[in-house]
Design a protein around this motif. Structure first.
Motif, short mmCIF file in Angstrom:
data_model
loop_
_atom_site.label_atom_id
_atom_site.label_comp_id
_atom_site.label_asym_id
_atom_site.label_seq_id
_atom_site.Cartn_x
_atom_site.Cartn_y
_atom_site.Cartn_z
N HIS A 6 0.85 -1.19 0.00
CA HIS A 6 0.00 0.00 0.00
C HIS A 6 0.89 1.25 0.00
O HIS A 6 1.88 1.28 0.71
CB HIS A 6 -0.89 0.01 1.24
CG HIS A 6 -1.78 -1.18 1.34
ND1 HIS A 6 -2.94 -1.29 0.60
CD2 HIS A 6 -1.68 -2.32 2.06
CE1 HIS A 6 -3.53 -2.46 0.88
NE2 HIS A 6 -2.76 -3.11 1.77
N PRO A 7 0.52 2.26 -0.78
CA PRO A 7 1.34 3.48 -0.77
C PRO A 7 1.28 4.14 0.60
O PRO A 7 0.26 4.07 1.29
CB PRO A 7 0.69 4.37 -1.84
CG PRO A 7 -0.67 3.81 -2.05
CD PRO A 7 -0.60 2.36 -1.72
N HIS A 31 -3.40 1.14 -8.06
CA HIS A 31 -3.64 0.60 -6.72
C HIS A 31 -4.94 1.15 -6.14
O HIS A 31 -5.73 0.40 -5.55
CB HIS A 31 -2.46 0.94 -5.80
CG HIS A 31 -2.64 0.41 -4.41
ND1 HIS A 31 -2.20 -0.85 -4.03
CD2 HIS A 31 -3.25 0.94 -3.32
CE1 HIS A 31 -2.51 -1.05 -2.77
NE2 HIS A 31 -3.15 0.02 -2.31
N CYS A 35 -8.14 -0.80 -4.15
CA CYS A 35 -7.96 -0.85 -2.70
C CYS A 35 -8.79 0.26 -2.05
O CYS A 35 -8.43 1.44 -2.12
CB CYS A 35 -6.48 -0.71 -2.33
SG CYS A 35 -6.20 -0.69 -0.55
N CYS A 38 -7.01 2.46 0.78
CA CYS A 38 -6.13 3.51 0.26
C CYS A 38 -6.92 4.59 -0.45
O CYS A 38 -6.57 5.78 -0.39
CB CYS A 38 -5.08 2.91 -0.68
SG CYS A 38 -3.80 2.00 0.21
ZN ZN Z 1 -4.03 -0.03 -0.48
#
Ligand code: ZN
Lengths: 161, 189
Positions: A6-7, A31, A35, A38
């Protein structure tokens, strides 16, 4: 970066500010699509910026009445008053803590005929390049180029969007 | 001690015209930028006036074809930083007196964005308080990055630091701002 990593919040902030490399930007973009955790963090980051800009628009101020003329008068007066610019550039010299010893040193130097004066005093002959340099602003009718140069946004533009 | 002599440089009509044009075109933007940094109208006026005096004196240094506003932001930011340093010697911590949200001026443009209405109704006070409570150096970065929407590169040039420093300062400042906004949202509800 893959979908397992995850960033970080910092990366999301850089993403919101459009400061990631093309590759990282694309990776974060991909992403976020998959997600929701996020995506939610991203929304909070993005919203903070929106809220700040909305707040800035809401509290935008007009210039006080007569302020423009006052600025021009003050600038011309500052120029006319004896060597204000220079006094300011050497403001530290006028501070008593410095001015007194400097004056004393200078008096001694004169008394003993010492040729070498402290470097700071010699810097009183500091170059006046910016005053002497010839430059093109003199010739330009409309010298400001903000419409075509850096995409700096300022308040009056924001409100026009 | 004889005062250092200023080079013989009487103000020319072009110099005055340059200043007048700059004030007319960028006075309001500069004043609002200064207000965002200081959160205080009196300080914003002083900062704006001082910045234009610098512009007037250094007008020969301005390169046509470059962004005037970026130069202006740089001057204002530097003056603001110097002022903060000067004040730090006198006060332990700077807490603006007039950090209450101001009444909206009549010349205010109408809100065009739904979020404007929302912010005005719900968040104006918490955001205003949070901005005022932010350390001045952090506020500077947030104003440049999030309100003026400058790039990290532009901010680095304006503030005079590296892009890495801009990034880390901005992250810290935004984290702090988020916390503060949440705190003031809770305390006002
Ligand atoms: Zn994520």
């Amino acid at each position: 970066m893959n979908n397992v990593d995850h960033p970080t919040i910092e990366t999301l902030s850089d993403y919101v500010h459009g400061e990631l490399s093309e590759r990282d930007d694309a990776a974060v973009h991909a992403h976020l699509a998959g997600c929701s955790a996020c995506a939610e963090l991203h929304d909070i980051e993005a919203r903070l910026g929106e809220v700040l800009r909305a707040h800035a628009r809401a509290e935008e101020r007009e210039l006080p009445l007569g302020f423009e003329a006052r600025i021009v008068d003050a600038a011309i007066a500052s120029d006319a008053s004896s060597a204000t610019g220079w006094r300011e550039a050497f403001a530290w010299l006028w501070r008593p803590a410095i001015a007194v010893p400097v004056a004393a040193a200078l008096a001694l130097a004169i008394y003993f005929g010492a040729g070498a004066v402290n470097p700071p005093l010699r810097s009183a002959t500091i170059d006046a390049t910016s005053y002497v340099e010839s430059h093109t602003a003199l010739a330009a009718d409309m010298p400001f180029a903000d419409s075509s140069a850096l995409p700096v946004t300022f308040a009056s533009e924001v409100s026009a969007r | 001690m004889a005062a250092p002599r200023k080079p013989d440089e009487p103000s020319s009509p072009q110099q005055v015209a340059f200043l007048e044009a700059a004030v007319a075109q960028y006075g309001k933007a500069t004043y609002n930028f200064a207000f965002r940094l200081t959160r205080n109208e009196a300080d914003a006026r002083d900062l704006t006036q001082e910045a234009f005096i610098r512009v007037y004196r250094a007008w020969r240094s301005f390169k046509p074809g470059t962004s005037f506003l970026s130069w202006m932001y740089r001057i204002v930011t530097n003056l603001h930083r110097d002022e903060l340093r000067r004040r730090k010697g006198r006060y332990q911590e700077e807490i603006p007196e007039d950090n209450e949200p101001q009444a909206f001026g009549t010349g205010r443009p109408l809100a065009e964005n739904p979020i404007d209405d929302y912010v005005e109704a719900q968040m104006s006070e918490p955001v205003s308080k949070a901005l005022a409570a932010l350390a001045p150096e952090q506020r500077q970065i947030v104003v440049l990055a999030d309100i003026e929407e400058c790039s990290y590169q532009e901010i680095a040039e304006i503030v005079g630091c590296s892009i890495g420093t801009v990034r880390s300062r901005l992250h810290r400042a935004r984290g702090q701002l988020r916390k503060l906004v949440n705190r003031y949202m809770k305390s006002s509800s």
